[in-house]
Every structure is written in C-alpha cells, then in structure tokens.
Design a protein around this motif. Structure first.
Motif, PDB file in Angstrom:
ATOM      1  N   GLN A 178      16.471  76.940  36.445  1.00 55.79           N
ATOM      2  CA  GLN A 178      17.632  76.445  37.188  1.00 55.79           C
ATOM      3  C   GLN A 178      18.009  77.368  38.345  1.00 55.79           C
ATOM      4  O   GLN A 178      18.767  76.977  39.240  1.00 55.79           O
ATOM      5  CB  GLN A 178      18.823  76.318  36.233  1.00 55.79           C
ATOM      6  CG  GLN A 178      18.580  75.379  35.068  1.00 55.79           C
ATOM      7  CD  GLN A 178      19.707  75.405  34.054  1.00 55.79           C
ATOM      8  OE1 GLN A 178      20.567  76.298  34.055  1.00 55.79           O
ATOM      9  NE2 GLN A 178      19.709  74.437  33.153  1.00 55.79           N
ATOM     10  N   SER A 179      17.474  78.577  38.333  1.00 57.85           N
ATOM     11  CA  SER A 179      17.943  79.606  39.266  1.00 57.85           C
ATOM     12  C   SER A 179      17.722  79.257  40.725  1.00 57.85           C
ATOM     13  O   SER A 179      18.531  79.617  41.589  1.00 57.85           O
ATOM     14  CB  SER A 179      17.265  80.940  38.949  1.00 57.85           C
ATOM     15  OG  SER A 179      17.649  81.410  37.676  1.00 57.85           O
ATOM     16  N   ALA A 180      16.625  78.577  41.038  1.00 55.09           N
ATOM     17  CA  ALA A 180      16.303  78.298  42.442  1.00 55.09           C
ATOM     18  C   ALA A 180      17.417  77.536  43.134  1.00 55.09           C
ATOM     19  O   ALA A 180      17.660  77.730  44.333  1.00 55.09           O
ATOM     20  CB  ALA A 180      14.994  77.519  42.536  1.00 55.09           C
ATOM     21  N   MET A 181      18.125  76.711  42.372  1.00 56.58           N
ATOM     22  CA  MET A 181      19.231  75.979  42.983  1.00 56.58           C
ATOM     23  C   MET A 181      20.560  76.670  42.758  1.00 56.58           C
ATOM     24  O   MET A 181      21.306  76.947  43.695  1.00 56.58           O
ATOM     25  CB  MET A 181      19.289  74.550  42.448  1.00 56.58           C
ATOM     26  CG  MET A 181      20.191  73.607  43.249  1.00 56.58           C
ATOM     27  SD  MET A 181      21.950  74.000  43.118  1.00 56.58           S
ATOM     28  CE  MET A 181      22.694  72.754  44.064  1.00 56.58           C
ATOM     29  N   ILE A 182      20.881  77.016  41.515  1.00 58.80           N
ATOM     30  CA  ILE A 182      22.253  77.456  41.241  1.00 58.80           C
ATOM     31  C   ILE A 182      22.530  78.880  41.730  1.00 58.80           C
ATOM     32  O   ILE A 182      23.677  79.219  42.015  1.00 58.80           O
ATOM     33  CB  ILE A 182      22.622  77.298  39.750  1.00 58.80           C
ATOM     34  CG1 ILE A 182      21.797  78.216  38.845  1.00 58.80           C
ATOM     35  CG2 ILE A 182      22.464  75.844  39.324  1.00 58.80           C
ATOM     36  CD1 ILE A 182      22.223  78.163  37.375  1.00 58.80           C
ATOM     37  N   PHE A 183      21.495  79.703  41.860  1.00 58.78           N
ATOM     38  CA  PHE A 183      21.663  81.048  42.418  1.00 58.78           C
ATOM     39  C   PHE A 183      21.195  81.119  43.880  1.00 58.78           C
ATOM     40  O   PHE A 183      21.879  81.688  44.727  1.00 58.78           O
ATOM     41  CB  PHE A 183      20.884  82.084  41.603  1.00 58.78           C
ATOM     42  CG  PHE A 183      21.518  82.435  40.292  1.00 58.78           C
ATOM     43  CD1 PHE A 183      22.499  83.408  40.200  1.00 58.78           C
ATOM     44  CD2 PHE A 183      21.118  81.794  39.123  1.00 58.78           C
ATOM     45  CE1 PHE A 183      23.082  83.740  38.990  1.00 58.78           C
ATOM     46  CE2 PHE A 183      21.694  82.112  37.901  1.00 58.78           C
ATOM     47  CZ  PHE A 183      22.674  83.090  37.828  1.00 58.78           C
ATOM     48  N   GLU A 184      20.022  80.558  44.147  1.00 59.03           N
ATOM     49  CA  GLU A 184      19.393  80.727  45.460  1.00 59.03           C
ATOM     50  C   GLU A 184      19.706  79.587  46.430  1.00 59.03           C
ATOM     51  O   GLU A 184      19.386  79.677  47.611  1.00 59.03           O
ATOM     52  CB  GLU A 184      17.887  80.857  45.269  1.00 59.03           C
ATOM     53  CG  GLU A 184      17.495  82.040  44.389  1.00 59.03           C
ATOM     54  CD  GLU A 184      16.060  81.961  43.891  1.00 59.03           C
ATOM     55  OE1 GLU A 184      15.261  81.212  44.498  1.00 59.03           O
ATOM     56  OE2 GLU A 184      15.747  82.631  42.883  1.00 59.03           O
ATOM     57  N   ASP A 185      20.311  78.500  45.927  1.00 61.57           N
ATOM     58  CA  ASP A 185      20.703  77.361  46.763  1.00 61.57           C
ATOM     59  C   ASP A 185      19.519  76.803  47.559  1.00 61.57           C
ATOM     60  O   ASP A 185      19.596  76.600  48.768  1.00 61.57           O
ATOM     61  CB  ASP A 185      21.848  77.751  47.712  1.00 61.57           C
ATOM     62  CG  ASP A 185      22.419  76.552  48.472  1.00 61.57           C
ATOM     63  OD1 ASP A 185      22.361  75.428  47.944  1.00 61.57           O
ATOM     64  OD2 ASP A 185      22.913  76.750  49.596  1.00 61.57           O
ATOM     65  N   ASN A 186      18.420  76.499  46.860  1.00 65.36           N
ATOM     66  CA  ASN A 186      17.284  75.929  47.571  1.00 65.36           C
ATOM     67  C   ASN A 186      17.540  74.502  48.048  1.00 65.36           C
ATOM     68  O   ASN A 186      16.750  73.946  48.810  1.00 65.36           O
ATOM     69  CB  ASN A 186      16.013  75.989  46.711  1.00 65.36           C
ATOM     70  CG  ASN A 186      16.052  75.048  45.510  1.00 65.36           C
ATOM     71  OD1 ASN A 186      17.109  74.558  45.120  1.00 65.36           O
ATOM     72  ND2 ASN A 186      14.897  74.831  44.903  1.00 65.36           N
ATOM     73  N   ALA A 187      18.671  73.915  47.631  1.00 61.33           N
ATOM     74  CA  ALA A 187      19.068  72.602  48.147  1.00 61.33           C
ATOM     75  C   ALA A 187      19.864  72.711  49.447  1.00 61.33           C
ATOM     76  O   ALA A 187      20.163  71.699  50.084  1.00 61.33           O
ATOM     77  CB  ALA A 187      19.897  71.854  47.100  1.00 61.33           C
ATOM     78  N   GLY A 188      20.238  73.935  49.813  1.00 61.43           N
ATOM     79  CA  GLY A 188      20.935  74.148  51.073  1.00 61.43           C
ATOM     80  C   GLY A 188      22.363  73.644  51.125  1.00 61.43           C
ATOM     81  O   GLY A 188      22.900  73.372  52.199  1.00 61.43           O
ATOM     82  N   LEU A 189      23.026  73.574  49.987  1.00 65.35           N
ATOM     83  CA  LEU A 189      24.396  73.041  49.969  1.00 65.35           C
ATOM     84  C   LEU A 189      25.397  73.952  50.664  1.00 65.35           C
ATOM     85  O   LEU A 189      26.452  73.492  51.114  1.00 65.35           O
ATOM     86  CB  LEU A 189      24.856  72.789  48.529  1.00 65.35           C
ATOM     87  CG  LEU A 189      24.077  71.763  47.708  1.00 65.35           C
ATOM     88  CD1 LEU A 189      24.826  71.453  46.419  1.00 65.35           C
ATOM     89  CD2 LEU A 189      23.802  70.490  48.484  1.00 65.35           C
TER      90      LEU A 189
END
Length: 261
Positions: A178-189
């Motif tokens: 899950q880290s790529a999104m919730i920590f690293e914001d790979n979705a660019g939010l």
C-alpha cells in the motif's frame, strides 16, 4: 470479480470500502443502522475476504480503485474507512461525476502529512517502528499483533479466535504494497489543485481516541478539499464503523441529506 454483499433496502445507493485486513462484513453494523434509508453495497478488497488474491505485481491501489469502479455504474454516495478511504478519495478526485457525497473515515493518506506536517509524520514513524521492524523481519504474526494493537478495535490478540489471528497474519504481506500510494502518493493526489477536483460534499470522521496522525491527515485534507468538514465521535478510536456504527451511520445520513439539498 471481487466478492460483494448488500445491506439495507433504502432508495439511496451507496458504496462502502473497508479497511486493511478486514472484509465487507465490517460494514454490517453501519448498514443495519441505515437499513431503511440506504442500500449499502460493500465489497471485499483484493486479497481480502472472498475476493481473489493480489498477485503482488499489479499496483495494489490501482487494483482496488478499479475493483471499486465496477460497483459504480452511476453516481453513488461513497464511504471509505482507513485504507478504503484512500481508495474512496482517489475515486472522488479521478471520477467526481460518480460520487454524490464522500464520507472518509480516518483515511490513512500519510502523504498529506509528509507534505504539510513532516514533524508529525516523523513522530508517527517512531511510534509505529515496531510494526515496521516486524514486517522487515517477515515476522508476520508479530506484525499483525502490533498492527492490531495500534489500529484495532481494542480486542486483545489472545482474545481473538485462531482463525481470526491467522486471517490477519496471512494478510500482513499486503501492508507494504500500500505504501506506493499512501506514503509516496504515486497517484499524484497532492499535486497542486488535484484534490480540489473533489467538489462534492465531504465529511472526515475521526474517533476522539484515535492516533494523532489521523488529526494531522484530516487537518491537511480539510484545507485541500473544497467542500469538506470534520466530525469527531466521542469515545471512538480508529475502528468506529465496528465500535460505533450508529454514530457513524447518523453522520453519513446527515451528509447525504446535505448533498441532496
């Protein structure tokens, strides 16, 4: 196709997305409380409940988003809890036409705190270091026990059934994915103006007893989402949909009524 179940028989249609290590049944209490007002569809995230396993290759957050989209044939009231709330947030930004109202119950979108309050993120990292260490050591049973102690509903590890402990332990390998999104914001939010796309009425629900990092996340999001407000449930912690379903349901219904005005 992921597994789903439906609660209630109200005319209004809503979609609910559960937290890490749970399953769609976590929404039963909220669904029962909204029985006559809402028809609540809840699905098992990939790797959870009766849904297919995650292949550990596909981007996990994208996979969860796409799974949710399958249950959004048209505009719905969208509800998410913890990791599920980060999926709901992404959907509201990327597909605002499909979201009438947005209820976020303690979204673990740590990227917001990394951007806006790094000192609070550092404090959280220190607090949760034992979980991280257990994951790195691949001691998944210990990681699950510590994870439950920090994020759970207060039930002691030894008080859980062997089947529940096994279910939680087996899914701890999902957490790093899950880290790529919730920590690293790979979705660019967190890109400038991106969250402002979610213009629908939004409610951020938190428990009064929840970890400090939740306040930090909500403080960031409430200033970036154009139509967001906060609400606190007295006596609740992170697992309010399980421990305080009536209070959560009341807040959801109030938001839906605002969206209809």
């Amino acid at each position: 196709m992921t597994h789903a179940q439906t609660f209630g028989r109200g005319n209004k249609q809503a979609l609910a997305i559960h937290c890490t290590l749970a399953h769609s049944g976590a929404w039963r209490g909220v669904g029962d409380a909204l029985h006559d007002q809402l028809t609540l569809t809840a699905f098992d995230l990939p790797g959870h409940g009766k849904s297919p396993d995650w292949d550990y290759k596909t981007d996990l957050h994208e996979l969860c988003r796409d799974a949710a989209l399958a249950y959004l044939p048209g505009p719905r009231d969208l509800i998410g809890h913890s990791f599920g709330a980060t999926v709901a947030l992404r959907l509201a930004v990327e597909h605002p036409d499909l979201v009438r109202s947005l209820t976020l119950i303690e979204p673990v979108f740590f990227a917001a705190v990394i951007a806006d309050a790094p000192e609070r993120m550092a404090a959280h990292d220190l607090e949760t270091a034992p979980i991280t260490s257990a994951l790195v050591a691949e001691d998944h049973a210990r990681a699950a026990q510590l994870f439950n102690r920090f994020w759970g509903d207060g039930t002691k590890w030894d008080a859980m059934s062997a089947a529940t402990r096994r279910y939680l332990t087996e899914r701890m390998t999902i957490v790093p994915g899950q880290s790529a999104m919730i920590f690293e914001d790979n979705a660019g939010l967190m890109a400038p103006g991106k969250l402002a796309r979610a213009k629908m009425p939004c409610l951020l629900i938190e428990g009064a007893m929840s970890p400090d990092i939740i306040d930090a996340i909500h403080s960031s999001l409430v200033h970036r989402l154009p139509n967001a407000v906060r609400a606190t449930i007295a006596g609740a912690g992170h697992m309010s949909p399980l421990t305080h379903p009536n209070e959560v349901a009341s807040l959801i219904l109030r938001l839906i009524e605002v969206a209809e005005e």
